[in-house]
Design a protein around this motif. Sequence first.
Motif, PDB file in Angstrom:
ATOM      1  N   SER A 374       0.806  -1.231   0.000  1.00  0.00           N
ATOM      2  CA  SER A 374       0.000   0.000   0.000  1.00  0.00           C
ATOM      3  C   SER A 374       0.835   1.275   0.000  1.00  0.00           C
ATOM      4  O   SER A 374       0.267   2.374  -0.058  1.00  0.00           O
ATOM      5  N   ARG A 375       2.132   1.176   0.075  1.00  0.00           N
ATOM      6  CA  ARG A 375       2.970   2.370   0.245  1.00  0.00           C
ATOM      7  C   ARG A 375       2.751   3.458  -0.804  1.00  0.00           C
ATOM      8  O   ARG A 375       2.846   4.643  -0.468  1.00  0.00           O
ATOM      9  N   PRO A 376       2.484   3.146  -2.082  1.00  0.00           N
ATOM     10  CA  PRO A 376       2.259   4.250  -3.038  1.00  0.00           C
ATOM     11  C   PRO A 376       1.120   5.176  -2.644  1.00  0.00           C
ATOM     12  O   PRO A 376       1.060   6.314  -3.121  1.00  0.00           O
ATOM     13  N   TRP A 379       3.250   7.198   0.687  1.00  0.00           N
ATOM     14  CA  TRP A 379       4.688   7.456   0.858  1.00  0.00           C
ATOM     15  C   TRP A 379       5.347   7.599  -0.505  1.00  0.00           C
ATOM     16  O   TRP A 379       4.912   7.021  -1.493  1.00  0.00           O
ATOM     17  N   GLU A 380       6.392   8.396  -0.545  1.00  0.00           N
ATOM     18  CA  GLU A 380       7.192   8.557  -1.751  1.00  0.00           C
ATOM     19  C   GLU A 380       8.661   8.502  -1.351  1.00  0.00           C
ATOM     20  O   GLU A 380       9.106   9.250  -0.475  1.00  0.00           O
ATOM     21  N   SER A 381       9.413   7.605  -1.992  1.00  0.00           N
ATOM     22  CA  SER A 381      10.810   7.369  -1.615  1.00  0.00           C
ATOM     23  C   SER A 381      11.753   8.208  -2.468  1.00  0.00           C
ATOM     24  O   SER A 381      11.563   8.326  -3.689  1.00  0.00           O
ATOM     25  N   ARG A 412      13.863  10.438  -7.158  1.00  0.00           N
ATOM     26  CA  ARG A 412      12.895   9.365  -6.929  1.00  0.00           C
ATOM     27  C   ARG A 412      13.566   8.005  -7.073  1.00  0.00           C
ATOM     28  O   ARG A 412      14.277   7.745  -8.045  1.00  0.00           O
ATOM     29  N   TYR A 414      11.432   5.235  -6.477  1.00  0.00           N
ATOM     30  CA  TYR A 414      10.246   4.421  -6.741  1.00  0.00           C
ATOM     31  C   TYR A 414      10.199   3.176  -5.865  1.00  0.00           C
ATOM     32  O   TYR A 414       9.516   2.197  -6.191  1.00  0.00           O
ATOM     33  N   GLU A 416       8.747   2.677  -3.137  1.00  0.00           N
ATOM     34  CA  GLU A 416       7.421   2.393  -2.590  1.00  0.00           C
ATOM     35  C   GLU A 416       6.593   1.513  -3.523  1.00  0.00           C
ATOM     36  O   GLU A 416       5.577   0.940  -3.118  1.00  0.00           O
ATOM     37  N   HIS A 417       7.035   1.357  -4.767  1.00  0.00           N
ATOM     38  CA  HIS A 417       6.294   0.561  -5.754  1.00  0.00           C
ATOM     39  C   HIS A 417       6.855  -0.855  -5.922  1.00  0.00           C
ATOM     40  O   HIS A 417       6.431  -1.559  -6.841  1.00  0.00           O
ATOM     41  N   ALA A 420       4.436  -3.543  -6.211  1.00  0.00           N
ATOM     42  CA  ALA A 420       3.725  -3.382  -7.487  1.00  0.00           C
ATOM     43  C   ALA A 420       4.559  -3.910  -8.648  1.00  0.00           C
ATOM     44  O   ALA A 420       3.993  -4.403  -9.637  1.00  0.00           O
ATOM     45  N   GLN A 647       8.624   2.183 -14.258  1.00  0.00           N
ATOM     46  CA  GLN A 647       7.271   1.874 -13.816  1.00  0.00           C
ATOM     47  C   GLN A 647       6.438   1.103 -14.828  1.00  0.00           C
ATOM     48  O   GLN A 647       5.212   1.197 -14.842  1.00  0.00           O
TER      49      GLN A 647
END
Length: 685
Positions: A374-376, A379-381, A412, A414, A416-417, A420, A647
């Motif tokens: 669920s982090r996206p 949160w943004e890394s 970024r 990414y 947190e993805h 995903a 992504q």
Amino acid sequence: MAAPERVVLAVVILALSAGAWVSVGLHEPWTVLPTAAVATALAWRIVPSPARPTAAERRGAAIALAGSGLWAVANAIMSAEYLIVVRDPGFLTLTGLWLVDHPHADIPAAGAIEAAAVDGTVLADASQAWNLRGDAVQPQGARMLSALIAVGGWVGGDRGVLITNVLVGAVGILAVYALARRMLGPMASLAPAAAVAVSVAHIGLSRAAYTEPLTLVLALAAALWLWRGVEEARWGPLLLGAATAGATSFIRIDGAAFALGLLAAAVLALALAHGPVARRAAMALAAAVLQASVLLAGYAALWRWSEAYVERLGDQARLLMLGYVAGAVVLAVWACAWPWGADRVATGMRDRLGRRGAVAAGMVVSGGLAVLASRPLWWESHRGTETSTDRFTNSVVESFQTSQGLEVDPTRTYAEHTVAWVSYYLTWPLVILGILGFGLATTWVLRRSGGWAMLLGAALPTSLLYFWNPEVVPDQLWAFRRFETATLPGFALAAAVAAWWLADRLVSGARRRVARRTAAVAFVVLPLTAWVSIDVGDDLPVSAATPVFVREMGGAREQLDGLCAVAPDRPIVLAGTSSHFGSLRVTCDQPTVLALAALEPAQLAEVAAAWDVAPVVLTRNPEWFEWAEEPEAVVTSTVRQASYTLQAIPRTYFDRQYTWFAGVVGTDGTLTPVAAEDRTAVTSP
């Protein structure tokens, strides 16, 4: 029924033999092949052969073997030609080519050091991938994979080297199937194996010499044999599993993370098992000592054969080793204390938790994974800007963002993805089932059998590590390497466990069979949907995954053949591009120096004086040199690569154009263009 696992056994032992002999500088057919043959014969009975296999067992094994064989043929046809060092498969493939005819991977400089002494812009090595140690050039990284694909070269020449990792990928499918059979029925086990087989990630990473498919084979085989050793109280499978887990350090510098997770799972499972406590303690201690010995031998070999690589990653390597040693010592000390009741730390906790506590533990594991997924949403890394590595990575990310029309934010990561990312290749339904399956496995460790800890130990430690911080340029398929080894097969296995559990609980009778068959079809169809993308609002509304449909680096082999034929048997001055340094040194087998800037004729003459034969200059920058006459291109080439995509799975490719000029260095430092009859044209792929 035993055939799929015995194929895995034979390949694992061949890899261990190749990795061991190359580590002592004796990688030869007469050392590797007899060792592998004898060791396989001795270990053959570790894989049990049922006296009366059922029809389902025979059918499941036959389908697994046939399917992996067809997969190997199809992907061998499309195997990559990664002979230019753009990314890791370049130097790993070239090292494999070198080891076909040499007992170790130290490549003699052969006068290149003296030639490079002329000027600071002339090098006898190339940054990162090729590093000087003494009077030899060392390719970056551990050696087991390169040693194994070199065995393919003994059988099939250069083509054998290029396709061997595809065969490893096929064995990886069998490893998934063999491990799944300890959790599911012989037919149900085909589902997770099929999901991995048709995933874009496993296909793309097996066609080139990535280390991940071989690490997958070793990690899953180790989990399988440790599980068997614990449940059957057998020394043979347990020790083979421990050694196999430790051998991951012969492939990857992060092998300790895989090994520690499997060791912790094995020791916990032994603590929860039945049987004489002294025997269980002895087995746990033996597994820890053997695994640690093999693992440390792998790191010692890495230091010997790729010293600069270890030094570059010194902080991370030391932290990883300290963590492993600390964890292994704690586990070994705990096991030693079992005869005095210390095993009750595990059994007592299991008894106190009871059924409700076991279910709660499973919910904690599944809940934690759901939070990571669920982090996206919250949160943004971001990456720092302090180090040169940070700044370089940020510049790469910025270029990708700009080319894709994304919001430009170079810092970024990414990260947190990362969960995903798994969904790109397995799809969200299987990821969600996998999250449930890991929770079920946790519950069953406490309620059914400690052997279920092997699934958790094989998949979760490195998954959690890289879910939190992947430490990679976040373009696909490159970034997903972090998750190919354990996360992809682990989620496929856990998803199958959850799917069959749900089918058994929610329906009964004929409906249960329908539910199981529907689940089996879903494990094939869902990952297949990642092969094609449909976006009606895009300039390219229908696109296909390039790792599946494009031969990566197609055209590289012909280009290098052409360059080596330009002026054979002469030392090489490569001017302007470091990507071809190892390519020319290995494929042409001639001393090579790298010139990073233009050289005056006097300097070039001094470079040439290091050798008895006048060198040939190969360059894409003819304006850097003085020519006796106007040069013409000697090699023109097009090399095809998948695009770099943030992504998303890459669905486009680009053709990199190469135009090469060549000249022999004269006594005054001017270049005489290569004669017309020696010029070679290379066609596009």
